[in-house]
Enzyme design. Structure first.
Site, PDB file in Angstrom:
ATOM      1  N   ASP A  37      17.838  27.951  11.853  1.00 14.99           N
ATOM      2  CA  ASP A  37      19.064  28.258  10.802  1.00 14.99           C
ATOM      3  C   ASP A  37      19.276  29.689  10.932  1.00 14.99           C
ATOM      4  O   ASP A  37      18.458  30.536  11.235  1.00 14.99           O
ATOM      5  CB  ASP A  37      18.538  27.681   9.327  1.00 14.99           C
ATOM      6  CG  ASP A  37      19.779  27.611   8.584  1.00 14.99           C
ATOM      7  OD1 ASP A  37      20.761  27.278   9.116  1.00 14.99           O
ATOM      8  OD2 ASP A  37      19.650  27.654   7.254  1.00 14.99           O
ATOM      9  N   HIS A  45      25.220  30.667  17.925  1.00 18.19           N
ATOM     10  CA  HIS A  45      24.496  29.476  18.427  1.00 18.19           C
ATOM     11  C   HIS A  45      23.986  29.792  19.774  1.00 18.19           C
ATOM     12  O   HIS A  45      22.936  29.353  20.326  1.00 18.19           O
ATOM     13  CB  HIS A  45      25.623  28.245  18.512  1.00 18.19           C
ATOM     14  CG  HIS A  45      25.878  27.792  17.050  1.00 18.19           C
ATOM     15  ND1 HIS A  45      25.214  27.746  16.097  1.00 18.19           N
ATOM     16  CD2 HIS A  45      27.203  27.438  16.613  1.00 18.19           C
ATOM     17  CE1 HIS A  45      25.649  27.179  15.064  1.00 18.19           C
ATOM     18  NE2 HIS A  45      26.885  27.214  15.065  1.00 18.19           N
ATOM     19  N   LEU A  99       3.695  19.524  26.528  1.00 20.65           N
ATOM     20  CA  LEU A  99       4.582  19.621  25.479  1.00 20.65           C
ATOM     21  C   LEU A  99       5.551  18.680  25.175  1.00 20.65           C
ATOM     22  O   LEU A  99       6.377  18.456  26.181  1.00 20.65           O
ATOM     23  CB  LEU A  99       5.330  21.143  24.944  1.00 20.65           C
ATOM     24  CG  LEU A  99       6.157  21.246  24.020  1.00 20.65           C
ATOM     25  CD1 LEU A  99       5.206  21.564  22.625  1.00 20.65           C
ATOM     26  CD2 LEU A  99       6.882  22.530  23.965  1.00 20.65           C
TER      27      LEU A  99
HETATM   28  C1  IPE Z   1      20.244  22.362   8.760  1.00 25.60           C
HETATM   29  O1  IPE Z   1      20.883  23.501   8.588  1.00 25.60           O
HETATM   30  C2  IPE Z   1      20.416  21.581   9.916  1.00 25.60           C
HETATM   31  C3  IPE Z   1      20.153  22.235  11.194  1.00 25.60           C
HETATM   32  C4  IPE Z   1      19.323  23.331  11.402  1.00 25.60           C
HETATM   33  C5  IPE Z   1      20.486  21.534  12.414  1.00 25.60           C
HETATM   34  P1  IPE Z   1      22.227  23.498   7.815  1.00 25.60           P
HETATM   35  O2  IPE Z   1      22.542  25.080   7.737  1.00 25.60           O
HETATM   36  O3  IPE Z   1      23.027  22.508   8.277  1.00 25.60           O
HETATM   37  O4  IPE Z   1      21.791  23.394   6.454  1.00 25.60           O
HETATM   38  P2  IPE Z   1      22.089  23.851   5.116  1.00 25.60           P
HETATM   39  O5  IPE Z   1      23.674  23.298   4.904  1.00 25.60           O
HETATM   40  O6  IPE Z   1      22.152  25.183   4.720  1.00 25.60           O
HETATM   41  O7  IPE Z   1      21.597  22.765   3.817  1.00 25.60           O
HETATM   42  C1  IPE Z   2      21.917  26.584  12.335  1.00 24.96           C
HETATM   43  O1  IPE Z   2      22.683  27.756  12.256  1.00 24.96           O
HETATM   44  C2  IPE Z   2      22.369  25.809  13.487  1.00 24.96           C
HETATM   45  C3  IPE Z   2      22.818  24.496  13.175  1.00 24.96           C
HETATM   46  C4  IPE Z   2      23.016  23.933  12.325  1.00 24.96           C
HETATM   47  C5  IPE Z   2      23.307  23.775  14.390  1.00 24.96           C
HETATM   48  P1  IPE Z   2      23.908  27.580  11.265  1.00 24.96           P
HETATM   49  O2  IPE Z   2      25.222  27.293  12.174  1.00 24.96           O
HETATM   50  O3  IPE Z   2      23.485  26.721  10.097  1.00 24.96           O
HETATM   51  O4  IPE Z   2      23.682  29.124  10.642  1.00 24.96           O
HETATM   52  P2  IPE Z   2      24.219  29.688   9.162  1.00 24.96           P
HETATM   53  O5  IPE Z   2      23.153  28.808   8.119  1.00 24.96           O
HETATM   54  O6  IPE Z   2      25.735  29.344   8.857  1.00 24.96           O
HETATM   55  O7  IPE Z   2      23.915  30.977   9.178  1.00 24.96           O
HETATM   56 MG    MG Z   3      22.885  26.669   8.154  1.00 28.70          MG
END
Ligand code: IPE
Ligand code: IPE
Ligand code: MG
Length: 251
Positions: free
Chosen positions: A31, A48, A142
């Site tokens: 995240d 990303h 792994l």
């Molecule tokens: C969780 O992250 C999902 C992934 C890392 C794929 P999100 O960014 O989607 O989660 P919330 O919305 O903060 O709970």
């Molecule tokens: C996690 O990073 C990646 C996915 C959910 C695919 P985010 O895109 O949720 O990044 P934030 O939380 O908005 O910073």
């Molecule tokens: Mg996120």
């Protein structure tokens, strides 16, 4: 180039790892990509893309340390709510990752696997994944488990439906249903529950990740955003994990 052989004890910054106590299954909620990009006035997709570099480093390090399973939460059942452009960019990055990394992963004996309902992913993603499973399923290193269109609730719902069919057709008896049976119906069948769940970026929630499987997982959260997460942070998480007292309800 093969990953380096492991020693019994290793020191990284101030973290000494006990190589006999390396977690068998590490699960990571990757995240913070979007926020990392925002801080730099970059589009979210650049976050990303930067996150892919972290995946490379962490997969390599888990493999070197002898971790058996690494589950990466890459796309949740809720992430479809994001703008189409972002969803498309994520799918494109998945294909790119599988294409670009395949040779190195394969030569390092990595098994590529996924959990979640991949039938909703674009066909090109499904094709690339099927190809990766087929070509790495006899590897013995792994297991890289990519959680794609994965949701803990969806996992359980999907298991209920399969179980219902087996009950209906006499392939499963009510008396045989126990916790282990339920585990076998989940996407993670055959994979031990995660020992540790790591969540970078400061959020302290599961976001629908491995709900059944995390009953006794250790949680480790950090404010570091995923694109800045380095192997030293992984070492810190493992070192903290090694100092936890896992009682599993005992004393
Ligand atoms: C969780 O992250 C999902 C992934 C890392 C794929 P999100 O960014 O989607 O989660 P919330 O919305 O903060 O709970
Ligand atoms: C996690 O990073 C990646 C996915 C959910 C695919 P985010 O895109 O949720 O990044 P934030 O939380 O908005 O910073
Ligand atoms: Mg996120």
């Amino acid at each position: 180039m093969p990953f380096k052989k492991k020693k019994r004890k290793e020191k990284s910054l101030s973290y000494e790892l006990d190589m006999n106590l390396i977690p068998k299954h590490i699960a990571i909620i990757m995240d913070g990509n979007g926020r990392w990009a925002k801080e730099r006035n970059l589009p979210r997709t650049m976050g990303h893309r930067a996150g892919i570099e972290t995946i490379r480093e962490i997969v390599k390090e888990c493999s070197r340390l002898g971790v058996k399973y690494l589950t990466l939460y890459a796309f949740s059942t809720e992430n479809w709510k994001r703008p189409t452009d972002e969803v498309n960019a994520l799918m494109k990055l998945l294909v790119e990752y599988l294409k670009n990394e395949f040779d190195e992963l394969h030569s390092n004996n990595v098994v590529i696997n996924s959990i979640g309902d991949i039938s909703r992913l674009p066909l090109i993603c499904q094709k690339e994944l099927e190809n990766a499973y087929a070509r790495t399923n006899t590897n013995s290193g792994l297991v890289l488990n990519l959680a794609l269109n994965y949701g803990g609730r969806d996992d359980i719902t999907h298991a209920f439906k399969k179980m219902y069919k087996d009950l209906k057709f006499g392939n499963l008896m009510e008396n045989d249903i126990c916790e282990d049976t339920i585990s076998k119906y989940l996407y993670t069948a055959g994979i031990p529950d995660p020992d540790i769940i790591i969540r970078p970026s400061g959020e302290q929630r599961l976001s629908n990740f491995l709900l059944w499987q995390c009953a006794y997982s250790e949680f480790w959260v950090s404010n570091i955003k995923w694109p800045e997460f380095k192997k030293e942070h992984l070492h810190q998480a493992i070192s903290d994990y090694q100092n936890r007292d896992r009682r599993f309800g005992g004393i």
